[in-house]
Design a protein around this motif. Sequence first.
Motif, PDB file in Angstrom:
ATOM      1  N   UNK A 248       0.819  -1.210   0.000  1.00  0.00           N
ATOM      2  CA  UNK A 248       0.000   0.000   0.000  1.00  0.00           C
ATOM      3  C   UNK A 248       0.852   1.259   0.000  1.00  0.00           C
ATOM      4  N   UNK A 249       2.143   1.143   0.270  1.00  0.00           N
ATOM      5  CA  UNK A 249       2.995   2.310   0.414  1.00  0.00           C
ATOM      6  C   UNK A 249       3.660   2.686  -0.905  1.00  0.00           C
ATOM      7  N   UNK A 250       3.591   3.981  -1.283  1.00  0.00           N
ATOM      8  CA  UNK A 250       4.332   4.406  -2.460  1.00  0.00           C
ATOM      9  C   UNK A 250       5.825   4.343  -2.186  1.00  0.00           C
ATOM     10  N   UNK A 251       6.608   4.194  -3.220  1.00  0.00           N
ATOM     11  CA  UNK A 251       8.057   4.097  -3.126  1.00  0.00           C
ATOM     12  C   UNK A 251       8.657   5.489  -3.265  1.00  0.00           C
ATOM     13  N   UNK A 252       8.555   6.297  -2.225  1.00  0.00           N
ATOM     14  CA  UNK A 252       9.069   7.664  -2.261  1.00  0.00           C
ATOM     15  C   UNK A 252       8.130   8.588  -3.006  1.00  0.00           C
ATOM     16  N   UNK A 253       8.484   9.880  -3.087  1.00  0.00           N
ATOM     17  CA  UNK A 253       7.578  10.851  -3.705  1.00  0.00           C
ATOM     18  C   UNK A 253       7.394  10.667  -5.211  1.00  0.00           C
ATOM     19  N   UNK A 254       8.349  10.003  -5.860  1.00  0.00           N
ATOM     20  CA  UNK A 254       8.236   9.830  -7.303  1.00  0.00           C
ATOM     21  C   UNK A 254       8.064   8.372  -7.701  1.00  0.00           C
TER      22      UNK A 254
ATOM     23  N   UNK B 141      -2.444   0.093 -16.095  1.00  0.00           N
ATOM     24  CA  UNK B 141      -1.981   0.091 -14.706  1.00  0.00           C
ATOM     25  C   UNK B 141      -0.549   0.614 -14.621  1.00  0.00           C
ATOM     26  N   UNK B 142       0.317   0.164 -15.524  1.00  0.00           N
ATOM     27  CA  UNK B 142       1.711   0.611 -15.498  1.00  0.00           C
ATOM     28  C   UNK B 142       1.812   2.127 -15.640  1.00  0.00           C
ATOM     29  N   UNK B 143       0.959   2.718 -16.451  1.00  0.00           N
ATOM     30  CA  UNK B 143       0.958   4.176 -16.610  1.00  0.00           C
ATOM     31  C   UNK B 143       0.347   4.841 -15.384  1.00  0.00           C
ATOM     32  N   UNK B 144      -0.825   4.401 -14.986  1.00  0.00           N
ATOM     33  CA  UNK B 144      -1.581   5.075 -13.931  1.00  0.00           C
ATOM     34  C   UNK B 144      -0.962   4.955 -12.545  1.00  0.00           C
ATOM     35  N   UNK B 145      -0.088   4.000 -12.335  1.00  0.00           N
ATOM     36  CA  UNK B 145       0.507   3.878 -11.002  1.00  0.00           C
ATOM     37  C   UNK B 145       1.516   4.988 -10.726  1.00  0.00           C
ATOM     38  N   UNK B 146       1.851   5.762 -11.760  1.00  0.00           N
ATOM     39  CA  UNK B 146       2.670   6.974 -11.623  1.00  0.00           C
ATOM     40  C   UNK B 146       1.791   8.171 -12.001  1.00  0.00           C
ATOM     41  N   UNK B 147       1.240   8.890 -11.039  1.00  0.00           N
ATOM     42  CA  UNK B 147       0.305   9.983 -11.355  1.00  0.00           C
ATOM     43  C   UNK B 147       0.858  11.039 -12.307  1.00  0.00           C
ATOM     44  N   UNK B 148       2.130  11.403 -12.158  1.00  0.00           N
ATOM     45  CA  UNK B 148       2.699  12.422 -13.053  1.00  0.00           C
ATOM     46  C   UNK B 148       2.754  11.919 -14.490  1.00  0.00           C
TER      47      UNK B 148
END
Length: 116
Positions: A3-9, A69-76
Amino acid sequence: MSAQPDGPYGPLIPMPELTPDGLRAAVARIAPSRVAALTQHLFEATTNAQQTQSLAPLRAFVHSWAVFVAVERYPDRAARLRELERVVDEGEQDPADAIAEIRRIRDAAEAEAGLR
């Protein structure tokens, strides 16, 4: 999936298993409004696979949603892709650079998903 993101980016979620259940769980977490579309696509792919006696429709389903999913898991990255698609759709400027960048984003997403 963690559930945890891997850092801010980093990614919001890890890349899931490329199964209908794995993709559905990932979409439910990162783009819940798209679960109905995934479910409909899976139903159509399953029906087409049965009618044609081919796994190709199911492979196309997995490919499509794995890239999503691969695209959307990185919001930027997802926001950038939507902006580029808007540029192409509006047709107010030469789309060549936008199309090339879209291709690079999708190629990277395919590689992350293990599709290349």
